[in-house]
Motif scaffolding. Structure first.
Motif, PDB file in Angstrom:
ATOM      1  N   ASP A 191       0.811  -1.221   0.000  1.00  0.00           N
ATOM      2  CA  ASP A 191       0.000   0.000   0.000  1.00  0.00           C
ATOM      3  C   ASP A 191       0.841   1.266   0.000  1.00  0.00           C
ATOM      4  OD1 ASP A 191      -2.447  -1.254  -0.123  1.00  0.00           O
ATOM      5  OD2 ASP A 191      -2.692  -1.325   2.051  1.00  0.00           O
ATOM      6  N   SER A 192       1.866   1.282   0.820  1.00  0.00           N
ATOM      7  CA  SER A 192       2.695   2.480   0.938  1.00  0.00           C
ATOM      8  C   SER A 192       4.152   2.107   0.835  1.00  0.00           C
ATOM      9  CB  SER A 192       2.436   3.172   2.277  1.00  0.00           C
ATOM     10  OG  SER A 192       3.383   4.193   2.480  1.00  0.00           O
ATOM     11  N   PRO A 193       4.882   2.731  -0.097  1.00  0.00           N
ATOM     12  CA  PRO A 193       6.313   2.431  -0.201  1.00  0.00           C
ATOM     13  C   PRO A 193       7.081   2.924   1.018  1.00  0.00           C
ATOM     14  CG  PRO A 193       5.709   4.229  -1.687  1.00  0.00           C
ATOM     15  CD  PRO A 193       4.441   3.699  -1.083  1.00  0.00           C
ATOM     16  N   HIS A 194       6.427   3.730   1.868  1.00  0.00           N
ATOM     17  CA  HIS A 194       7.103   4.287   3.039  1.00  0.00           C
ATOM     18  C   HIS A 194       6.980   3.396   4.267  1.00  0.00           C
ATOM     19  CE1 HIS A 194       7.556   7.786   0.538  1.00  0.00           C
ATOM     20  NE2 HIS A 194       6.253   7.872   0.393  1.00  0.00           N
ATOM     21  N   GLU A 195       6.228   2.274   4.141  1.00  0.00           N
ATOM     22  CA  GLU A 195       6.156   1.337   5.256  1.00  0.00           C
ATOM     23  C   GLU A 195       7.548   0.781   5.521  1.00  0.00           C
ATOM     24  OE1 GLU A 195       3.171  -1.747   4.975  1.00  0.00           O
ATOM     25  OE2 GLU A 195       1.921  -0.435   3.753  1.00  0.00           O
ATOM     26  N   SER A 196       7.792   0.403   6.768  1.00  0.00           N
ATOM     27  CA  SER A 196       9.131  -0.083   7.107  1.00  0.00           C
ATOM     28  C   SER A 196       9.431  -1.385   6.369  1.00  0.00           C
ATOM     29  CB  SER A 196       9.249  -0.271   8.616  1.00  0.00           C
ATOM     30  OG  SER A 196       8.326  -1.241   9.061  1.00  0.00           O
TER      31      SER A 196
ATOM     32  N   TYR B 198       8.083 -11.531   3.321  1.00  0.00           N
ATOM     33  CA  TYR B 198       7.855 -10.182   3.851  1.00  0.00           C
ATOM     34  C   TYR B 198       8.717  -9.199   3.070  1.00  0.00           C
ATOM     35  CZ  TYR B 198       5.525 -12.518   7.689  1.00  0.00           C
ATOM     36  OH  TYR B 198       4.663 -13.286   8.436  1.00  0.00           O
ATOM     37  N   TYR B 199       8.076  -8.132   2.619  1.00  0.00           N
ATOM     38  CA  TYR B 199       8.773  -7.124   1.809  1.00  0.00           C
ATOM     39  C   TYR B 199       8.732  -5.781   2.542  1.00  0.00           C
ATOM     40  CZ  TYR B 199       9.954  -4.112  -2.137  1.00  0.00           C
ATOM     41  OH  TYR B 199      10.546  -3.189  -2.944  1.00  0.00           O
TER      42      TYR B 199
ATOM     43  N   PHE C 213       5.459  -5.794   5.263  1.00  0.00           N
ATOM     44  CA  PHE C 213       4.329  -6.205   4.428  1.00  0.00           C
ATOM     45  C   PHE C 213       4.464  -7.673   4.048  1.00  0.00           C
ATOM     46  CE2 PHE C 213       2.434  -6.638   0.112  1.00  0.00           C
ATOM     47  CZ  PHE C 213       1.114  -6.427   0.467  1.00  0.00           C
ATOM     48  N   GLN C 214       3.474  -8.482   4.445  1.00  0.00           N
ATOM     49  CA  GLN C 214       3.473  -9.893   4.053  1.00  0.00           C
ATOM     50  C   GLN C 214       2.852 -10.008   2.672  1.00  0.00           C
ATOM     51  OE1 GLN C 214       1.733 -12.783   6.764  1.00  0.00           O
ATOM     52  NE2 GLN C 214       1.308 -14.142   5.044  1.00  0.00           N
TER      53      GLN C 214
END
Length: 197
Positions: free
Chosen positions: A146-151, A196-197, A155-156
């Motif tokens: 959803d957000s490239p700014h997530e740590s 996880y990415y 993201f699974q």
């Protein structure tokens, strides 16, 4: 959710149940209904002459299916297949158009949804032109997050390795090797076979 269930019901939408591997529609059929997923997962797929499956998109609860095809008098260019037990809202094409005409905010929301899908198609079209499997997989993962700014590693990836292969046009063996390479290079983390990415 593209269209609220209350509005769908007001315009005559009905619920339909599908079992895994049931077709919602087939490539070559004429589009006659607007579909929105209440529960479940539906894949848009095509098959090459050799029988290899190519996945165009994977859609989940709240998303609509093939709505862009209703705006043209052409046959479906893809199949829609239930991948899990599904409940779909089904609304005849004429009622769908009446709904859009009488609800400008829903029309605007529909245009936003179509624009987002078209944007993702452009990204994936460029992605497919690459010969680098890691680039293809990473681009797909970026579009899913959803957000490239997530740590990092927050993201699974909600797809199987087979689904990653079908969405990128790669062989499953190539995807497995590329994921291991990405793990080794700290691009992804693998925990209990989950990516996880």
């Amino acid at each position: 959710m593209v269209i609220s269930e209350d509005i769908l019901l007001a315009y005559g939408a009905t619920e339909e149940k599908y079992n895994p591997n049931d077709p919602v529609f087939y490539e070559g059929n004429m589009p006659k209904y607007f579909f929105q997923i209440k529960e479940g997962v539906v894949e848009l797929t095509n098959y090459h002459e050799d029988g290899k499956e190519f996945t165009q998109n994977i859609l989940t609860s709240g998303e609509s299916i093939g709505e862009s095809f209703l705006f043209d008098n052409r046959l479906y260019p893809t199949n829609a297949i239930a991948k899990t037990p599904c409940t779909l809202w089904k609304l005849p094409k004429s009622d769908f158009f009446m709904l859009l005409q009488q609800n400008p905010e829903v029309s605007l929301n529909m245009f936003h949804c179509l624009a987002e899908r078209l944007y993702n198609k452009y990204i994936m079209l460029f992605n497919i032109s690459s010969t680098d499997p890691v680039f293809k997989i990473r681009t797909l993962m970026e579009s899913l997050k959803d957000s490239p700014h997530e740590s990092r590693y927050s993201f699974q990836i909600p797809l199987t390795r087979k689904q990653l292969a079908n969405l990128t046009g790669l062989r499953i063996e190539t995807v497995i090797r590329a994921i291991k390479k990405m793990h080794h290079n700290n691009i992804v983390k693998i925990k209990n076979r989950k990516i996880y990415y």
